[in-house]
Design an enzyme around this catalytic site. Structure first.
Site, mmCIF file in Angstrom:
data_model
loop_
_atom_site.group_PDB
_atom_site.id
_atom_site.type_symbol
_atom_site.label_atom_id
_atom_site.label_comp_id
_atom_site.label_asym_id
_atom_site.label_seq_id
_atom_site.Cartn_x
_atom_site.Cartn_y
_atom_site.Cartn_z
ATOM 1 N N THR A 86 0.884 -1.290 -0.003
ATOM 2 C CA THR A 86 0.113 -0.119 -0.103
ATOM 3 C C THR A 86 0.825 1.178 -0.021
ATOM 4 O OG1 THR A 86 -1.774 -1.182 1.083
ATOM 5 C CG2 THR A 86 -1.866 1.322 1.351
ATOM 6 N N ASN A 111 1.588 -9.410 11.273
ATOM 7 C CA ASN A 111 2.298 -8.110 10.943
ATOM 8 C C ASN A 111 1.595 -6.861 11.331
ATOM 9 O OD1 ASN A 111 1.441 -6.128 8.701
ATOM 10 N ND2 ASN A 111 0.718 -7.955 7.993
ATOM 11 N N LEU A 113 2.642 -3.617 10.506
ATOM 12 C CA LEU A 113 3.697 -2.759 9.973
ATOM 13 C C LEU A 113 3.142 -1.279 9.972
ATOM 14 C CD1 LEU A 113 4.855 -4.712 6.767
ATOM 15 C CD2 LEU A 113 6.259 -3.937 8.746
ATOM 16 N N GLY A 114 1.800 -1.266 9.612
ATOM 17 C CA GLY A 114 1.251 0.267 9.690
ATOM 18 C C GLY A 114 1.347 1.064 8.366
ATOM 19 N N PHE A 115 1.375 0.384 7.412
ATOM 20 C CA PHE A 115 1.658 1.424 6.005
ATOM 21 C C PHE A 115 2.881 1.883 6.119
ATOM 22 C CE2 PHE A 115 -3.365 1.957 5.100
ATOM 23 C CZ PHE A 115 -3.394 0.668 4.576
ATOM 24 N N ASN A 140 -1.850 -0.396 -5.009
ATOM 25 C CA ASN A 140 -2.925 -0.481 -3.864
ATOM 26 C C ASN A 140 -2.741 0.941 -3.238
ATOM 27 O OD1 ASN A 140 -3.012 -0.867 -0.890
ATOM 28 N ND2 ASN A 140 -3.697 -3.105 -1.639
ATOM 29 N N ASN A 171 -7.479 0.302 -0.653
ATOM 30 C CA ASN A 171 -7.418 -0.759 0.714
ATOM 31 C C ASN A 171 -7.896 0.003 2.041
ATOM 32 O OD1 ASN A 171 -6.562 -2.370 2.771
ATOM 33 N ND2 ASN A 171 -4.269 -1.775 2.747
ATOM 34 N N SER A 174 -6.608 -2.865 6.257
ATOM 35 C CA SER A 174 -5.646 -3.128 6.925
ATOM 36 C C SER A 174 -5.984 -2.972 8.280
ATOM 37 C CB SER A 174 -4.341 -2.117 6.749
ATOM 38 O OG SER A 174 -3.557 -2.388 7.731
ATOM 39 N N ASN A 176 -3.786 -2.371 11.001
ATOM 40 C CA ASN A 176 -2.796 -1.501 11.450
ATOM 41 C C ASN A 176 -2.827 -0.394 11.579
ATOM 42 O OD1 ASN A 176 -1.887 -4.351 12.254
ATOM 43 N ND2 ASN A 176 -1.029 -4.577 10.378
ATOM 44 N N THR A 177 -3.968 0.594 11.047
ATOM 45 C CA THR A 177 -4.031 1.809 10.996
ATOM 46 C C THR A 177 -5.362 2.143 11.727
ATOM 47 O OG1 THR A 177 -2.856 2.190 8.870
ATOM 48 C CG2 THR A 177 -4.337 4.138 9.480
ATOM 49 N N LYS A 216 -10.489 -3.657 -1.607
ATOM 50 C CA LYS A 216 -10.003 -4.786 -0.850
ATOM 51 C C LYS A 216 -10.618 -4.691 0.472
ATOM 52 C CE LYS A 216 -5.717 -7.457 0.620
ATOM 53 N NZ LYS A 216 -4.441 -7.075 0.435
ATOM 54 N N ASN A 245 -7.888 -9.223 3.211
ATOM 55 C CA ASN A 245 -6.773 -8.728 3.904
ATOM 56 C C ASN A 245 -6.555 -9.542 5.083
ATOM 57 O OD1 ASN A 245 -4.823 -6.865 4.693
ATOM 58 N ND2 ASN A 245 -5.801 -5.218 3.704
ATOM 59 N N THR A 246 -5.593 -9.401 6.003
ATOM 60 C CA THR A 246 -5.405 -10.272 7.176
ATOM 61 C C THR A 246 -6.469 -10.148 8.073
ATOM 62 O OG1 THR A 246 -4.325 -8.520 8.080
ATOM 63 C CG2 THR A 246 -2.851 -9.743 6.759
ATOM 64 N N THR A 317 2.081 -14.547 1.947
ATOM 65 C CA THR A 317 2.675 -15.521 3.061
ATOM 66 C C THR A 317 3.463 -16.729 2.511
ATOM 67 O OG1 THR A 317 1.358 -14.430 4.666
ATOM 68 C CG2 THR A 317 2.627 -16.479 5.300
HETATM 69 C C1 LIG Z 1 4.067 -8.421 5.930
HETATM 70 C C2 LIG Z 1 2.693 -8.124 5.375
HETATM 71 C C3 LIG Z 1 2.512 -6.822 4.787
HETATM 72 C C4 LIG Z 1 1.133 -6.644 4.021
HETATM 73 N N1 LIG Z 1 1.061 -5.387 3.732
HETATM 74 C C5 LIG Z 1 -0.025 -5.174 3.059
HETATM 75 C C6 LIG Z 1 -0.377 -3.817 2.402
HETATM 76 O O1 LIG Z 1 0.364 -2.927 2.675
HETATM 77 N N2 LIG Z 1 -1.604 -3.555 1.758
HETATM 78 C C7 LIG Z 1 -2.558 -4.716 1.768
HETATM 79 O O2 LIG Z 1 -3.557 -4.322 1.254
HETATM 80 N N3 LIG Z 1 -2.450 -5.771 2.159
HETATM 81 C C8 LIG Z 1 -1.095 -6.273 2.769
HETATM 82 N N4 LIG Z 1 -0.809 -7.327 3.375
HETATM 83 C C9 LIG Z 1 -2.061 -8.485 3.387
HETATM 84 C C10 LIG Z 1 -1.821 -9.242 2.292
HETATM 85 O O3 LIG Z 1 -1.888 -8.469 0.976
HETATM 86 C C11 LIG Z 1 -2.743 -10.404 2.097
HETATM 87 O O4 LIG Z 1 -4.007 -9.968 1.816
HETATM 88 C C12 LIG Z 1 -2.708 -11.313 3.251
HETATM 89 O O5 LIG Z 1 -1.693 -11.329 3.796
HETATM 90 C C13 LIG Z 1 -3.538 -12.590 2.895
HETATM 91 O O6 LIG Z 1 -2.466 -13.427 1.753
HETATM 92 P P1 LIG Z 1 -1.412 -14.337 2.324
HETATM 93 O O7 LIG Z 1 -2.106 -15.546 3.241
HETATM 94 O O8 LIG Z 1 -1.384 -15.142 0.967
HETATM 95 O O9 LIG Z 1 -0.341 -13.746 3.055
HETATM 96 C C14 LIG Z 1 0.226 -7.740 3.939
HETATM 97 C C15 LIG Z 1 0.546 -9.059 4.487
HETATM 98 C C16 LIG Z 1 1.774 -9.281 5.125
HETATM 99 C C17 LIG Z 1 2.077 -10.552 5.532
#
Ligand SMILES: Cc1cc2nc3c(=O)[nH]c(=O)nc-3n(C[C@H](O)[C@H](O)[C@H](O)COP(=O)(O)O)c2cc1C
Length: 363
Positions: A86, A111, A113-115, A140, A171, A174, A176-177, A216, A245-246, A317
């Site tokens: 993002t 994670n 991270l927080g963008f 994104n 997006n 997330s 984390n924000t 998303k 997303n997560t 992942t």
């Molecule tokens: C370390 C990390 C950083 C991520 N950063 C973003 C992000 O910046 N923007 C976003 O839309 N999703 C982010 N995601 C989420 C992934 O795009 C994805 O939606 C999520 O990890 C599920 O897919 P996976 O199980 O294949 O990892 C991040 C995931 C991980 C593990």
């Protein structure tokens, strides 16, 4: 041989802090060193969606290449598309470290991270420089944490990247924000999508066609929230969905780091994100493109996302645990499957288990 390299690299990388290991993997991709055997090119895997030609349905999810440093190296690994970001208007540092945790026994990551990213301008410069190479590269976009008007941040992202992105992802999922996921609430979502689509349409006047906009969403949604999102996406004519997303859920984890705050990704997210995907497919109907994400780590899990309603899939992942050769292995698996089943296109399996997935319990 390449598989051996994947397996040998893992223990080394896993001895490092996850964020350093990630930095090294980006550096390796930037160096141009060949990290994977070439994937199959198969007409059975190619598809056209939202006006874009995808050589295959497997993409890299957002978050791996936050600053648009290596989209072409990712496409070379075999991925049919790469999503950068993002990206927020202004650079931001993100949360204090450590902020990425491996849950090895669960094949998962948490994670917070927080963008963290270098901001619009640096990503834009990189994307403009690589634009002649073609390929499907999505962008994104997000909002700065301390922004006075977060919706304006998304509008700015749309205006800036519409001309250079194959598609744009909004997006708002997330975890984390603080407060970001509240943009999924119906009233906020209606306003955000109205503004974003207006910005997109204004940009489209100078382009051949409008850049597709995907939304998303989180996997932590009630059925009522899913229905609201689906209604607004259809009403505002958004071009597609990315699910998901997560998650904030933590059920059934074995690893010591399971208590860490943040978003969980990887194998334990597969079930939840696939249920939400199937429910969204049922709500939104057969025509809207959906990208299924969450726990994809094999040809079988990629196929299952499609059976649950996904046109395309993404992963992140899985690559942390299985290395850069994963894309090519999954694609070979998809191609073999299509051949064995006598399919003319892998897309023929879409929705074949949508009812079964949608009916599963979300807990
Ligand atoms: C370390 C990390 C950083 C991520 N950063 C973003 C992000 O910046 N923007 C976003 O839309 N999703 C982010 N995601 C989420 C992934 O795009 C994805 O939606 C999520 O990890 C599920 O897919 P996976 O199980 O294949 O990892 C991040 C995931 C991980 C593990």
């Amino acid at each position: 041989m390449k598989r051996l390299l994947d397996l040998a690299a893992r223990p080394l990388l896993f001895r490092l802090d996850p964020e350093r290991a990630h930095g090294l993997s980006i550096a390796a991709l930037k160096s141009g060193v060949r990290l994977s055997d070439p994937p199959p090119v198969s007409r059975k895997l190619s598809l056209t969606l939202a006006g874009l030609d995808f050589p295959n349905p497997l993409g890299v999810a957002a978050g791996y290449d936050k600053n648009a440093e290596v989209p072409d190296a990712l496409l070379k690994l075999g991925f049919g598309f790469a999503e950068c970001g993002t990206i927020t208007p202004r650079p931001q540092a993100g949360n204090p470290k450590p902020r990425i945790f491996r849950l090895a026994e669960d094949e998962a990551v948490i994670n917070r991270l927080g963008f963290n990213n270098e901001g619009h301008q640096s990503a834009l410069a990189r994307l403009l420089a690589r634009a002649p190479q073609g390929g499907v590269v999505g962008v994104n976009i997000g909002a700065n944490r301390d922004s006075a008007d977060r919706m304006a941040d998304y509008e700015e992202g749309v205006r800036l990247f519409a001309g250079v992105a194959s598609y744009l992802t909004i997006n708002i999922s997330s975890p984390n924000t603080a407060g970001l996921r509240a943009l999924q609430d119906r009233e906020s979502l209606a306003e955000l999508l109205e503004r974003v689509m207006r910005a997109r349409n204004a940009q489209a006047a100078g382009l051949d066609t409008g850049t597709p906009v995907f939304l998303k969403i989180a996997p932590d949604l009630s059925d009522e929230a899913m229905a609201d999102i689906s209604a607004e996406v259809l009403d505002k004519r958004v071009d597609g969905l990315i699910v998901s997303n997560t998650t904030l859920a933590r059920a059934g984890l074995k690893s010591a780091a399971a208590h860490e705050t943040g978003g969980l990704s990887g194998a334990p997210l597969f079930e939840r994100s696939t249920i939400v995907l199937a429910r969204m497919r049922k709500l939104i109907g057969p025509w809207l493109p959906i990208i299924g994400v969450g726990g994809v780590r094999s040809a079988e899990t990629a196929l299952e996302k499609m059976r649950a309603g996904a046109d395309l899939v993404q992963l992140y992942t899985g690559m942390i645990y299985q290395g850069p050769g994963l894309a090519a292995r999954i694609l070979r698996g998809l191609d073999t499957y299509a051949e064995r089943e006598g399919l003319s296109s892998i897309a023929e399996i879409r929705d074949s288990r949508v009812e079964e997935w949608a009916a599963r319990r979300l807990d």
